[in-house]
Design an enzyme around this catalytic site. Structure first.
Site, PDB file in Angstrom:
ATOM      1  N   CYS A  69       0.866  -1.174   0.000  1.00 31.73           N
ATOM      2  CA  CYS A  69       0.000   0.000   0.000  1.00 31.73           C
ATOM      3  C   CYS A  69       0.902   1.223   0.000  1.00 31.73           C
ATOM      4  O   CYS A  69       1.735   1.385   0.906  1.00 31.73           O
ATOM      5  CB  CYS A  69      -0.898  -0.016   1.230  1.00 31.73           C
ATOM      6  SG  CYS A  69      -1.881   1.473   1.483  1.00 31.73           S
ATOM      7  N   CYS A 204      -0.640   3.948  -6.314  1.00 31.04           N
ATOM      8  CA  CYS A 204      -1.619   3.303  -5.431  1.00 31.04           C
ATOM      9  C   CYS A 204      -1.815   1.911  -6.001  1.00 31.04           C
ATOM     10  O   CYS A 204      -2.026   1.772  -7.216  1.00 31.04           O
ATOM     11  CB  CYS A 204      -2.937   4.074  -5.407  1.00 31.04           C
ATOM     12  SG  CYS A 204      -4.291   3.193  -4.562  1.00 31.04           S
TER      13      CYS A 204
END
Length: 288
Positions: A69, A204
């Site tokens: 992440c 992302c």
């Protein structure tokens, strides 16, 4: 066993690449779907949630946790490595945490992460790097700072993509995804004066799930750096140098866990990645 963590489904793009690159290693995945997405959360919340997730994975016998992440890596990794790991006692038990920003910066700059100053090649490297990321990742400026350290003549333009990760996470209609991506690409090109980026970082891990949509809006010739492939190659190299963290060889097993509703999460996984871990179900996880 190697742990892999994300706020939701995005980290599965990393896990898929890790399993392809390291087919004889066992993985355990945790998606914090109950609190996803992280990109618009305050930094203090991201740090607390990421620490709780790492603690949970270590308690499942993972020796190494990969923060799959960008937001968690940008906001929490340094604190977790420098303070939380020794204070929690996990470092003394032989555990470690890695992020996914470093391999991406290395690829963009062709400079090893450990070299934090311009090399001879880096000092003259030019070009335009576009970064699409969550609001919180852009606010940390981790990509801007780290690329500029190594290649000060490169131009970095960052574009926050509010709502995009959440839309991908909930399985929004294709038209909505196309509108959001088009909005963000248009905004970035407006900031560059219409100049096409040489390299594009999808900062992302949800965004590779809609990479084709980004490509349809970006000018022809833009090179999108594949973060999942870069992270997989980097981890393979890391484990070759630190075999302890690889754990015992296995059968490419991957356990999937979620803090959300297992059935709903599984349905969304099947829609987003129909050929990945076919038939695999999510198990519940409760973070302390």
């Amino acid at each position: 066993m190697i742990g892999c963590f994300d706020s939701g489904h995005g980290g599965l793009t990393i896990l898929r690449a890790l399993r392809a690159r390291l087919p004889d290693r066992r993985f355990i995945y945790l998606g914090d779907h109950a609190n996803a997405p992280y990109g618009d959360r305050p930094s203090a919340e991201v740090l607390a949630l990421t620490a709780a997730a790492a603690d949970w994975l270590f308690r499942q016998d993972a020796r190494l946790v990969v923060l799959a992440c960008n937001t968690a890596t940008a906001v929490a990794l340094r604190h977790l490595q420098q303070h939380w790991l020794p204070q929690s006692g996990w470092r003394a038990r032989g555990c470690n945490i890695l992020g996914i920003v470093a391999p991406t910066v290395e690829a963009a700059t062709l400079t090893p992460w450990g070299i934090g100053i311009p090399t001879e090649a880096g000092a003259v490297r030019e070009g335009l790097v576009a970064v699409f990321a969550t609001t919180r990742t852009v606010q940390t400026d981790v990509y801007g700072e780290e690329i500029a350290k190594r290649c000060p003549r490169m131009r970095i333009v960052q574009q926050a993509c509010p709502g995009l990760a959440g839309a991908i996470e909930r399985g929004a209609p294709a038209a909505e995804i196309d509108r959001l991506v088009g909005r963000d690409v248009h905004a970035l090109l407006a900031a560059t004066g219409g100049v096409a980026p040489d390299h594009v970082i999808l900062g992302c891990t949800h965004y590779p799930l809609v990479e084709a949509v980004f490509r349809s809006h970006l000018p022809a010739g833009c090179r999108i750096l594949s973060q999942p492939a870069l992270v997989a190659a980097s981890l393979a190299d890391y484990l070759a140098r630190h075999p302890y963290y690889a754990g015992a060889a296995g059968d490419a097993d991957a356990q999937l866990h979620t803090t959300g509703a297992c059935g709903l999460v599984g349905e969304r996984l099947a829609a987003l990645l129909p050929d990945f871990l076919a038939g695999a179900g999510f198990r519940p996880a409760v973070l302390a």
